[in-house]
Enzyme design. Structure first.
Site, PDB file in Angstrom:
ATOM      1  CG  HIS A   1     -31.927  10.713   0.638  1.00  0.00           C
ATOM      2  ND1 HIS A   1     -32.579  11.882   0.861  1.00  0.00           N
ATOM      3  CD2 HIS A   1     -31.438  10.303   1.831  1.00  0.00           C
ATOM      4  CE1 HIS A   1     -32.509  12.191   2.153  1.00  0.00           C
ATOM      5  NE2 HIS A   1     -31.823  11.251   2.760  1.00  0.00           N
ATOM      6  CE  LYS A   2     -32.192  16.336   1.367  1.00  0.00           C
ATOM      7  NZ  LYS A   2     -31.719  15.363   2.342  1.00  0.00           N
ATOM      8  CG  HIS A   3     -33.382  17.460  -6.136  1.00  0.00           C
ATOM      9  ND1 HIS A   3     -33.727  17.796  -4.836  1.00  0.00           N
ATOM     10  CD2 HIS A   3     -34.552  17.424  -6.838  1.00  0.00           C
ATOM     11  CE1 HIS A   3     -35.036  17.968  -4.761  1.00  0.00           C
ATOM     12  NE2 HIS A   3     -35.559  17.743  -5.952  1.00  0.00           N
TER      13      HIS A   3
END
Length: 260
Positions: free
Chosen positions: A151-153
């Site tokens: 769910h990170k960039h």
């Protein structure tokens, strides 16, 4: 393997870090950083009370003691004044979290840490590509960590990367992510207590995915910044809601859009 090396080279070249060392999560990256800086039993590590749990608990893996400082309410990052108030003769390191993608006040934090010989770890899990006064976060202190969690960039399902501009710290970090094997024989390192790591390695498949994701980072950040600018403008007129302001000297990754 070649994909891991290619990804590490791409990350270091994009941001100008001397070393980029991939790991299998940002958590193990922070554990690696704590070990590479030589934190030992009884050493105190100043940490934030407002972050993902690993930002504080990683100090425990080498016998360190987490000491909580307070936040600057304007940026949600550690307050340099509160850090200074909690320094003792046992303080070994500070773990600074660039929370939600906003950079901490690194100049003031380093002004507190450096004269005292205290090491600074940057938890930049939520801040890839963020600039603090033109400098990429992660490489401003002694060592920094980024996340490749789903769910990170940018992500590879899971993973992380450790960065530093210090050759000795980089060597120790590389040894820790691979069980600390061959430290004495290959490198002549005698202080090996903090080199006992584990298999923290990133896989070839994850590295190949992350390398393609990295190519999209500028567009991803630009889109988030555009949306955040719109939200900030619209929310600023409402009583009781204060959007986070960002200085023109910095950038913001907007992992989340924080309001007070």
């Amino acid at each position: 393997g070649p994909e891991v090396r290619r990804f590490e080279d791409a990350w270091s070249n994009k941001f100008g870090f001397r070393h980029a060392i991939s790991v299998n999560s940002a958590t193990t990256g922070l554990m690696t950083a704590v070990g590479a800086l030589g934190v030992e039993p009884g050493d105190e590590v100043i940490v934030t009370p407002y972050s993902m749990s690993a930002s504080a608990t990683v100090a425990l893996f080498y016998g360190g003691i987490p000491v909580f400082a307070d936040l600057d309410p304007e940026n949600n990052c550690l307050d340099p004044k509160s850090i200074e108030e909690r320094i003792t003769s046992r303080t070994k390191a500070i773990i600074v979290v660039h929370l939600f993608g906003h950079p901490a006040d690194m100049d003031r934090i380093l002004a507190v840490a450096k004269p005292r010989g205290i090491k600074v770890i940057e938890d930049a899990a939520q801040a890839p590509g963020v600039l603090y006064k033109g400098r990429p976060v992660g490489g401003i202190g002694d060592i920094g960590c980024f996340s490749l969690n789903y769910h990170k960039h940018i992500h590879a399902g899971e993973g992380g990367i450790v960065v530093t501009n210090d050759d000795d710290i980089a060597l120790r970090a590389r040894l820790i992510r691979n069980h600390g094997e061959n430290a004495f024989e290959a490198y002549g390192i005698t202080d090996i207590g903090n080199l006992i790591g584990s298999n923290y390695r990133l896989t070839e498949l994850q590295a190949a995915i992350a390398n393609e994701q990295l190519k999209r980072l500028d567009d991803i950040l630009g889109h988030r910044q555009e949306l955040a600018g719109y939200m900030t403008e619209r929310l600023a007129v409402l009583d009781g809601i204060t959007p986070q302001r960002i200085s023109s000297l910095h950038t913001h990754a907007y992992y989340l859009f924080p309001v007070r």
